[in-house]
Design an enzyme around this catalytic site. Structure first.
Site, mmCIF file in Angstrom:
data_model
loop_
_atom_site.group_PDB
_atom_site.id
_atom_site.type_symbol
_atom_site.label_atom_id
_atom_site.label_comp_id
_atom_site.label_asym_id
_atom_site.label_seq_id
_atom_site.Cartn_x
_atom_site.Cartn_y
_atom_site.Cartn_z
ATOM 1 N N ILE A 116 -8.351 -1.230 -4.048
ATOM 2 C CA ILE A 116 -7.994 -1.329 -2.987
ATOM 3 C C ILE A 116 -7.996 -0.027 -1.696
ATOM 4 C CG2 ILE A 116 -6.161 -2.735 -2.913
ATOM 5 C CD1 ILE A 116 -4.113 -0.733 -3.603
ATOM 6 N N HIS A 121 -11.533 5.875 5.467
ATOM 7 C CA HIS A 121 -10.463 7.912 6.741
ATOM 8 C C HIS A 121 -11.427 9.155 6.278
ATOM 9 C CE1 HIS A 121 -6.660 5.491 4.732
ATOM 10 N NE2 HIS A 121 -6.607 5.933 6.783
ATOM 11 N N CYS A 149 -5.188 9.643 -1.357
ATOM 12 C CA CYS A 149 -4.064 8.949 -1.015
ATOM 13 C C CYS A 149 -2.843 9.449 -1.911
ATOM 14 C CB CYS A 149 -4.204 7.791 -1.223
ATOM 15 S SG CYS A 149 -6.100 7.344 -0.989
ATOM 16 N N ASP A 163 1.062 -1.806 -0.486
ATOM 17 C CA ASP A 163 -0.027 -0.325 0.107
ATOM 18 C C ASP A 163 0.795 1.340 0.103
ATOM 19 O OD1 ASP A 163 -2.775 -0.627 0.073
ATOM 20 O OD2 ASP A 163 -2.107 -2.255 1.904
#
Ligand code: CIR
Length: 256
Positions: free
Chosen positions: A245, A164, A251, A61
């Site tokens: 994902i 988030h 991000c 990630d």
């Protein structure tokens, strides 16, 4: 205005990234690389200098660099991710972040505190922080102490439905706030000009404002029209492989 961006290219291990939506299939690494390159080009066209870091195969990630730090105009905070498989990513960010900040301006979130940057939304001198499965109370308290020393305010926002905070709410400057799901009627955001993203385009709520331009994920026509109607220049970027994902536009970079 942002001057700098840090991003990290996805490695082949991106196929093993944490996901809540396995039904979307695994990311295609080659396509993810092309999408990442287009994303970095879109950012460059907004007048920022983009530092692209090499892939970290041991961390599937790790292209989601936003979660590893919060970079403000006065200090940098290296986070302590709540996801155990992501903890070590921060060690690979410290040197590059130190290259942009004086030594005494780099701070750390420490155990038992956890915090991921995807939970942090900057609105001027106020930082909203999601209390989530990844960011705990202790992490928010540490963050509030650090930011308080630097003249910033911190407000905790408990969340329950999304990964988030910025999965569901994103500030576009000028008082404009894209909201979806549990944040549509949230009292914390009542004073903003709220633009309500329809549930079927909820992923599209994760747009980023970069120096007057808004980068919008491709494939969310209502969100695109809503952002255009606000008068912003819009760039569309396809993030299909990162979505598999649970990753979005914000991000994939640190903007500062
Ligand atoms: C994770 O679960 O940590 C990654 N698969 C997705 C991280 C997305 N990051 C973000 O929203 N800031």
């Amino acid at each position: 205005m942002f001057k700098n961006v840090i991003a990290r290219r996805p490695g082949t291990s991106i196929t093993e990234g944490i996901t809540s939506a396995p039904e979307l299939g695994k990311p295609d690494h080659q396509l993810a690389l092309r999408q990442h390159q287009a994303y970095c080009q879109a950012l460059e066209s907004c007048g920022v200098q983009v530092t692209v870091l090499p892939p970290l195969e041991e961390y599937p990630d790790s292209c989601f660099v936003e979660d590893t730090a919060v970079l403000t105009t006065r200090c940098a905070v290296i986070t302590n991710p709540g996801a155990p498989s992501r903890r070590g990513e921060v060690d690979h960010m410290v040197d590059v972040i130190r290259s942009f900040y004086p030594a005494d301006r780099v701070e750390f979130i420490r155990d038992p505190g956890t915090l991921e940057g995807g939970d942090v939304m900057m609105v001027g001198d106020t930082f909203y922080v999601g209390l989530s499965a990844r960011t705990n109370r202790e992490g928010i308290e540490q963050f509030a102490r650090i930011l308080g020393r630097n003249g910033f305010k911190v407000r905790a926002v408990p969340l329950s439905q999304v990964l988030h905070l910025k999965t569901g709410v994103n500030y576009l400057e000028g008082g404009n706030l894209l909201v979806s799901g549990e944040f549509v009627d949230h009292p914390e955001f009542a004073s903003f000009n709220r633009i309500v993203v329809p549930p079927e385009e909820a992923y599209g709520a994760n747009c980023i404002w970069v120096n007057g331009t808004v980068i919008v994920p491709q494939g969310y026509p209502t969100v695109e029209a809503q952002v255009r109607d606000l008068g912003y220049r819009v760039i569309l970027v396809d993030t299909s492989e990162f979505r598999k994902i649970d990753g979005g536009l914000s991000c994939l970079s640190l903007r500062f």
